[in-house]
Scaffold this motif. Structure first.
Motif: not given
Ligand SMILES: N[C@H](CCC[C@H](N)C(=O)O)C(=O)O
Length: 287
Positions: A13, A46, A72, A75-76, A226, A228
């Protein structure tokens, strides 16, 4: 406008991370979209902006922007990249860091083995707080969880709804590789019952301590992982009586380890964070 950046990823990610402690950052959605563009810009799922803390007892604040330019709540994977960033940049010598996000304070910690553990806080399980509009729907109870029938292109998809500060709709699939992620993902993301849109998770249970997971992310599309989403999927699986903590979450970008002791307890996520390269972009002032 020249901006220095660091390109990073957490289990694939990927992020553009900006130091707003030492340089002023105030960009428009169009400029964030430009940075995220994988052909005309740098390319990222992101963008993360690291700022000085605003509250007492807080070390930093970090803000998250999706590739579509929208800010947002959480974001984990980004939280782990944040820890790697502030440590490598010498912005802190702490190993456990209190960082404020739009959805509250989280506590990531750099482990001795280089992995990073993040206390992601307790999941939010009340549908209206996710937010999910359940009015007129009849849920189906499964163990501790309530499953909701979502009309997805005329097909009823049963989902769990969980917030980790950001909204998630998690469904169980027999085979995550065969799941309709790219067709149903955007339909779920933009479903009218999610007033803030939603991240759509597709979870295959391998055994009580292992799942395969794909996530079509709000504002970014399918990502390789992802964080989260992994937390939300494990919470949903435990509540459905299908999983026992801890759970190894296999994503296309790597493995995330999630632990949760039950309602009201924080979800703990452990995984990698990698710095790929440093750069500078001359960002157009007008887009
Ligand atoms: N697309 C997500 C934000 C990033 C979440 C994901 N990258 C993570 O690691 O948690 C949202 O709009 O809520």
């Amino acid at each position: 406008m020249k901006i220095k950046f660091t390109k990073m990823h957490g289990a694939g990610n990927d992020f553009v991370v900006l130091d707003a402690v030492n340089q002023a950052i105030s960009l428009t959605p169009a400029q964030w979209q430009f940075i995220a563009d994988r052909r005309f810009g740098i390319g990222a799922d992101q963008m993360l902006v690291v700022e000085k803390a605003q509250g007492a007892g807080i070390d930093f604040r970090y803000r998250i922007y999706n590739a579509d330019g929208g800010e947002v709540e959480q974001c984990g994977n980004g939280a782990r990249a944040f820890v790697r960033f502030v440590t490598e940049k010498g912005l802190t010598d702490k190993r456990a860091i209190r960082v404020e996000t739009m959805s509250g304070v989280i506590e990531p910690r750099l482990e001795d083995d280089g992995q990073i553990t993040v206390d992601m806080g307790a999941p939010i399980l009340t549908p209206a707080d996710v937010p999910f509009d359940s009015h007129g729907l009849q849920h189906r109870s499964e163990a501790e969880d309530n499953l909701w029938p979502l009309d997805v292109a005329g097909k009823t998809t049963w989902i769990s709804v969980v917030s980790m500060g950001n909204p998630h709709a998690v469904q169980l699939v027999d085979d995550s590789e065969a799941a309709p992620v790219l067709t149903d993902g955007p339909l779920i993301e933009h479903h009218p019952r999610f007033p803030k849109r939603v991240n759509a998770g597709f979870m295959q249970v391998v055994d009580r301590h292992h799942i395969n997971l794909r996530v079509y992310e709000r504002g970014a599309g399918e990502t390789l992982a992802c964080g989260t989403g992994a937390c939300a999927a494990v919470v949903a699986g435990i509540r459905r009586g299908l999983l026992d903590s801890p759970v190894a979450v296999q994503t296309h970008g790597g493995v995330l380890n999630i632990a949760w002791a039950g309602p009201g307890e924080p979800v703990m996520m452990t995984g990698p964070a990698v710095t790929v390269f440093e750069g500078e972009i001359d960002l157009p002032d007008q887009l």
